[in-house]
Design an enzyme around this catalytic site. Structure first.
Site, PDB file in Angstrom:
ATOM      1  N   ARG A  20       0.413  -2.421   6.833  1.00  0.00           N
ATOM      2  CA  ARG A  20       1.200  -1.471   7.624  1.00  0.00           C
ATOM      3  C   ARG A  20       2.096  -2.094   8.680  1.00  0.00           C
ATOM      4  NH1 ARG A  20      -4.111   2.092   8.213  1.00  0.00           N
ATOM      5  NH2 ARG A  20      -4.899  -0.026   8.063  1.00  0.00           N
ATOM      6  N   LYS A  51     -10.800  -4.966  -6.255  1.00  0.00           N
ATOM      7  CA  LYS A  51     -12.163  -5.048  -5.704  1.00  0.00           C
ATOM      8  C   LYS A  51     -13.217  -4.553  -6.697  1.00  0.00           C
ATOM      9  CE  LYS A  51     -10.796  -4.395  -0.838  1.00  0.00           C
ATOM     10  NZ  LYS A  51      -9.365  -4.108  -0.945  1.00  0.00           N
ATOM     11  N   ASP A 106      -5.644  -6.620  -6.084  1.00  0.00           N
ATOM     12  CA  ASP A 106      -6.817  -6.359  -5.228  1.00  0.00           C
ATOM     13  C   ASP A 106      -7.480  -5.051  -5.636  1.00  0.00           C
ATOM     14  OD1 ASP A 106      -8.625  -6.463  -3.123  1.00  0.00           O
ATOM     15  OD2 ASP A 106      -7.235  -5.529  -1.704  1.00  0.00           O
ATOM     16  N   PRO A 149     -22.432  -6.739 -14.431  1.00  0.00           N
ATOM     17  CA  PRO A 149     -21.715  -7.955 -14.835  1.00  0.00           C
ATOM     18  C   PRO A 149     -20.790  -7.778 -16.050  1.00  0.00           C
ATOM     19  CG  PRO A 149     -23.954  -8.515 -14.196  1.00  0.00           C
ATOM     20  CD  PRO A 149     -23.868  -7.014 -14.161  1.00  0.00           C
ATOM     21  N   THR A 204     -13.009  -5.177   6.486  1.00  0.00           N
ATOM     22  CA  THR A 204     -12.682  -5.293   7.916  1.00  0.00           C
ATOM     23  C   THR A 204     -12.620  -3.931   8.607  1.00  0.00           C
ATOM     24  OG1 THR A 204     -10.431  -5.591   7.126  1.00  0.00           O
ATOM     25  CG2 THR A 204     -11.540  -7.536   7.979  1.00  0.00           C
ATOM     26  N   ASP A 255     -19.292  -3.661 -10.188  1.00  0.00           N
ATOM     27  CA  ASP A 255     -19.979  -2.927 -11.260  1.00  0.00           C
ATOM     28  C   ASP A 255     -20.994  -3.878 -11.879  1.00  0.00           C
ATOM     29  OD1 ASP A 255     -20.493  -1.041 -13.380  1.00  0.00           O
ATOM     30  OD2 ASP A 255     -18.491  -0.224 -13.057  1.00  0.00           O
ATOM     31  N   ASP A 289       0.837  -1.205   0.000  1.00  0.00           N
ATOM     32  CA  ASP A 289       0.000   0.000   0.000  1.00  0.00           C
ATOM     33  C   ASP A 289       0.868   1.248   0.000  1.00  0.00           C
ATOM     34  OD1 ASP A 289      -2.381  -1.400  -0.122  1.00  0.00           O
ATOM     35  OD2 ASP A 289      -2.555  -1.575   2.056  1.00  0.00           O
ATOM     36  N   THR A 296     -19.289  -5.180 -17.263  1.00  0.00           N
ATOM     37  CA  THR A 296     -18.104  -4.345 -16.985  1.00  0.00           C
ATOM     38  C   THR A 296     -17.110  -5.109 -16.133  1.00  0.00           C
ATOM     39  OG1 THR A 296     -19.469  -2.376 -17.133  1.00  0.00           O
ATOM     40  CG2 THR A 296     -17.366  -2.127 -16.005  1.00  0.00           C
ATOM     41  N   LYS A 338       0.371  -8.026  -2.525  1.00  0.00           N
ATOM     42  CA  LYS A 338      -0.937  -7.496  -2.922  1.00  0.00           C
ATOM     43  C   LYS A 338      -0.754  -6.093  -3.501  1.00  0.00           C
ATOM     44  CE  LYS A 338      -4.285  -6.066   0.034  1.00  0.00           C
ATOM     45  NZ  LYS A 338      -4.944  -4.874  -0.522  1.00  0.00           N
TER      46      LYS A 338
HETATM   47  O1  C5P Z   1      -2.296  -2.107   6.696  1.00  0.00           O
HETATM   48  P1  C5P Z   1      -3.273  -3.230   6.853  1.00  0.00           P
HETATM   49  O2  C5P Z   1      -2.620  -4.533   7.316  1.00  0.00           O
HETATM   50  O3  C5P Z   1      -4.496  -2.851   7.659  1.00  0.00           O
HETATM   51  O4  C5P Z   1      -3.764  -3.508   5.359  1.00  0.00           O
HETATM   52  C1  C5P Z   1      -4.808  -4.394   5.055  1.00  0.00           C
HETATM   53  C2  C5P Z   1      -4.939  -4.514   3.568  1.00  0.00           C
HETATM   54  O5  C5P Z   1      -6.002  -5.421   3.295  1.00  0.00           O
HETATM   55  C3  C5P Z   1      -5.268  -3.209   2.851  1.00  0.00           C
HETATM   56  O6  C5P Z   1      -4.581  -3.249   1.597  1.00  0.00           O
HETATM   57  C4  C5P Z   1      -6.761  -3.273   2.622  1.00  0.00           C
HETATM   58  O7  C5P Z   1      -7.143  -2.639   1.415  1.00  0.00           O
HETATM   59  C5  C5P Z   1      -7.007  -4.779   2.496  1.00  0.00           C
HETATM   60  N1  C5P Z   1      -8.332  -5.253   2.849  1.00  0.00           N
HETATM   61  C6  C5P Z   1      -8.920  -5.038   4.085  1.00  0.00           C
HETATM   62  N2  C5P Z   1     -10.174  -5.519   4.361  1.00  0.00           N
HETATM   63  C7  C5P Z   1     -10.835  -6.204   3.445  1.00  0.00           C
HETATM   64  C8  C5P Z   1     -10.259  -6.432   2.188  1.00  0.00           C
HETATM   65  C9  C5P Z   1      -8.995  -5.951   1.928  1.00  0.00           C
HETATM   66  O8  C5P Z   1      -8.305  -4.447   4.948  1.00  0.00           O
HETATM   67  N3  C5P Z   1     -12.012  -6.745   3.747  1.00  0.00           N
END
Ligand code: C5P
Length: 241
Positions: A220, A66, A64, A71, A128, A69, A15, A73, A37
């Site tokens: 992170r 995500k 990722d 179907p 999450t 949209d 990220d 597209t 990712k």
């Molecule tokens: O920094 P951290 O460990 O929180 O990053 C989590 C990664 O997982 C981020 O790239 C976030 O976009 C992704 N993610 C998420 N929850 C989801 C799907 C993906 O945190 N349900």
């Protein structure tokens, strides 16, 4: 470990916005981490070329983006992603059964056409970073977040997806109800005592392993650490504890 299955593999979320920083992290983590990712932030800043650069650095790419949209597209976007030869990719399960089916069919067809392995297609269930009060805007949710995630996971399986992204709290039930072979990828992972940031439903690597997750996504806690290789090592060790 509870002896149910194998230890989850770690996927590091790159990220960052800067190509050089992404490649520096891949270089630093070489030998420890094999899966990366690429999310919307890096992909939008760096362009599709970042996928081949990570792949040529020896990493498997989890794209990722995500997709969510109509179907047709989403199917087109999935085809484009397959052309980049990614190992895994995401669409949103809340796009509906028809959208997920179109994505699964497009992935299979395009992989044959391009002569590449079909990427694993996983569905995002409930982010999450969301908790029950955030979801209240949609009205009452029978059974709470866990049941909602379970229903979305069951529909993803019916549509032909390979698995879902869900929190550790739901991983065990998904494996039990949808099937052991259905992949569960869990983000929101923090080492014991680590900072939570904007995530609301977090768990430790050991909890993810006990819940039967196949892959954990860590951003992170590794890329923001003073020493990313040491942070990765700590998480790899915690997975075994
Ligand atoms: O920094 P951290 O460990 O929180 O990053 C989590 C990664 O997982 C981020 O790239 C976030 O976009 C992704 N993610 C998420 N929850 C989801 C799907 C993906 O945190 N349900």
């Amino acid at each position: 470990m509870d002896g149910r299955g194998s230890v989850p593999e770690v996927i590091v979320a790159l990220d960052v916005e800067d190509v050089r920083e992404a490649l520096r992290l891949v270089q630093l983590l070489r030998g420890r981490i094999h899966r990366y990712k690429i999310g919307s932030r890096l992909f939008t800043a760096a362009g599709p070329e970042i996928v081949s650069r990570i792949r040529s650095g020896g990493g498997a790419v989890f794209l990722d983006l995500k997709f969510h949209d109509i179907p047709a597209t989403v199917a087109g976007s999935v085809r484009a992603a397959v052309g980049h030869d990614v190992w895994m990719m995401t669409i949103h399960t809340s796009g509906g059964l028809e959208m997920m089916r179109a994505a699964a069919e497009a992935a299979a067809e395009e992989a044959v056409k391009c002569g590449v392995d079909r990427p694993l297609l996983v569905g995002v269930t409930v982010l999450t970073s969301l908790s029950a009060p955030d979801l209240a805007v949609f009205g009452p949710i029978d059974g709470g977040i866990e049941d909602l995630v379970l229903r979305l996971a069951a529909q993803a399986s019916e549509a032909g997806l390979d698995g879902v992204v869900a929190s550790v709290a739901e991983a065990e039930r998904i494996k039990r109800d949808v099937g052991e072979g259905f992949i569960v990828v869990t983000p929101g992972i923090r080492p014991a005592g680590g900072a939570v940031h904007d995530q609301k439903r977090v768990a430790t690597p050991a909890m993810a392993a006990h819940a039967g997750a196949d892959f954990i996504v860590v951003g992170r806690s590794i890329i923001g650490a003073d020493s990313p290789p040491e942070a990765a090592e700590q998480i790899l060790n915690e997975l075994l504890s």
